[in-house]
Motif scaffolding. Structure first.
Motif, PDB file in Angstrom:
ATOM      1  N   GLN A   5       0.823  -1.201   0.000  1.00  0.00           N
ATOM      2  CA  GLN A   5       0.000   0.000   0.000  1.00  0.00           C
ATOM      3  C   GLN A   5       0.860   1.255   0.000  1.00  0.00           C
ATOM      4  N   GLY A  69      -6.644   0.957 -15.459  1.00  0.00           N
ATOM      5  CA  GLY A  69      -7.058   1.058 -14.065  1.00  0.00           C
ATOM      6  C   GLY A  69      -6.328   0.063 -13.181  1.00  0.00           C
ATOM      7  N   ARG A  70      -6.201  -1.161 -13.654  1.00  0.00           N
ATOM      8  CA  ARG A  70      -5.477  -2.195 -12.901  1.00  0.00           C
ATOM      9  C   ARG A  70      -4.019  -1.803 -12.706  1.00  0.00           C
ATOM     10  N   THR A  73      -3.944   0.917  -9.933  1.00  0.00           N
ATOM     11  CA  THR A  73      -4.328   0.434  -8.601  1.00  0.00           C
ATOM     12  C   THR A  73      -3.387  -0.654  -8.093  1.00  0.00           C
ATOM     13  N   ASP A  74      -2.791  -1.441  -8.984  1.00  0.00           N
ATOM     14  CA  ASP A  74      -1.775  -2.402  -8.534  1.00  0.00           C
ATOM     15  C   ASP A  74      -0.575  -1.664  -7.935  1.00  0.00           C
ATOM     16  N   ALA A  76      -0.687   1.442  -6.629  1.00  0.00           N
ATOM     17  CA  ALA A  76      -1.122   2.217  -5.467  1.00  0.00           C
ATOM     18  C   ALA A  76      -1.454   1.353  -4.255  1.00  0.00           C
ATOM     19  N   ALA A  80      -6.302   1.827  -2.234  1.00  0.00           N
ATOM     20  CA  ALA A  80      -6.499   2.920  -3.199  1.00  0.00           C
ATOM     21  C   ALA A  80      -7.873   2.788  -3.841  1.00  0.00           C
ATOM     22  N   ARG A  81      -8.493   3.916  -4.106  1.00  0.00           N
ATOM     23  CA  ARG A  81      -9.809   3.932  -4.764  1.00  0.00           C
ATOM     24  C   ARG A  81      -9.739   4.809  -5.999  1.00  0.00           C
ATOM     25  N   MET A  82     -10.002   4.208  -7.146  1.00  0.00           N
ATOM     26  CA  MET A  82     -10.000   4.965  -8.389  1.00  0.00           C
ATOM     27  C   MET A  82     -11.253   5.837  -8.420  1.00  0.00           C
ATOM     28  N   THR A 112      -5.643  12.754  -3.081  1.00  0.00           N
ATOM     29  CA  THR A 112      -5.700  12.121  -4.399  1.00  0.00           C
ATOM     30  C   THR A 112      -4.412  12.351  -5.184  1.00  0.00           C
ATOM     31  N   VAL A 133      -6.591   8.578  -8.309  1.00  0.00           N
ATOM     32  CA  VAL A 133      -6.833   7.621  -7.235  1.00  0.00           C
ATOM     33  C   VAL A 133      -6.774   8.325  -5.895  1.00  0.00           C
ATOM     34  N   LEU A 135      -5.823   7.980  -2.074  1.00  0.00           N
ATOM     35  CA  LEU A 135      -4.900   7.167  -1.287  1.00  0.00           C
ATOM     36  C   LEU A 135      -5.119   7.437   0.206  1.00  0.00           C
TER      37      LEU A 135
END
Length: 141
Positions: A5, A69-70, A73-74, A76, A80-82, A112, A133, A135
């Protein structure tokens, strides 16, 4: 990608994400079209794609957006929330090629991060995207 994270305090303007290479097999392209419920024939039928002016099937924008997106987020991490993703497509992703995703942090706000993502293949630029994203803070972990 690390799988750990990242917190908002750990991110700085100009940080770069590790490159990700995605082999573009016919199965990957067709599976992505099915997973995103994009049943347009150019994403799964080579003969129909050729009749419509392309040399083969090609990846759908929904599939590209999912991979972008992946990618972010991978990097982050799982908390993490997109909150936003926008993409402009360029040259298609065809079977037998490789898409290389690269990213750079272009904005850091209160909670963000904005990441500029480029998707390239052997023919040139496939996608120019920006992903925002949210954080967590270090104290929220």
């Amino acid at each position: 990608m690390s799988g750990t994270q990242i917190t908002i305090e750990q991110v700085s303007l100009g940080d770069t994400l590790p490159e990700l290479e995605i082999p573009l097999t016919r199965t990957v392209i067709v599976a992505g079209a099915l997973a995103t419920r994009d049943y347009e024939d150019v994403h799964h039928d080579p003969a129909q794609a050729e009749r419509r002016g392309t040399p083969d099937t090609y990846m759908s924008i929904n599939h590209t957006n999912g991979l972008v997106g992946r990618y972010v987020t991978d990097w982050a991490g799982p908390a993490a929330r997109m909150v936003r993703l926008s993409t402009r497509l360029g040259v298609p992703n065809f079977p037998g090629d490789v898409m290389r995703l690269t990213g750079e942090v272009v904005g850091v706000e209160e909670d963000t991060v904005r990441v500029a993502v480029r998707g390239m293949n052997s023919k040139g630029g496939h996608a120019i995207s920006e992903v925002t994203v949210r954080l967590p803070r270090g104290s929220e972990q």
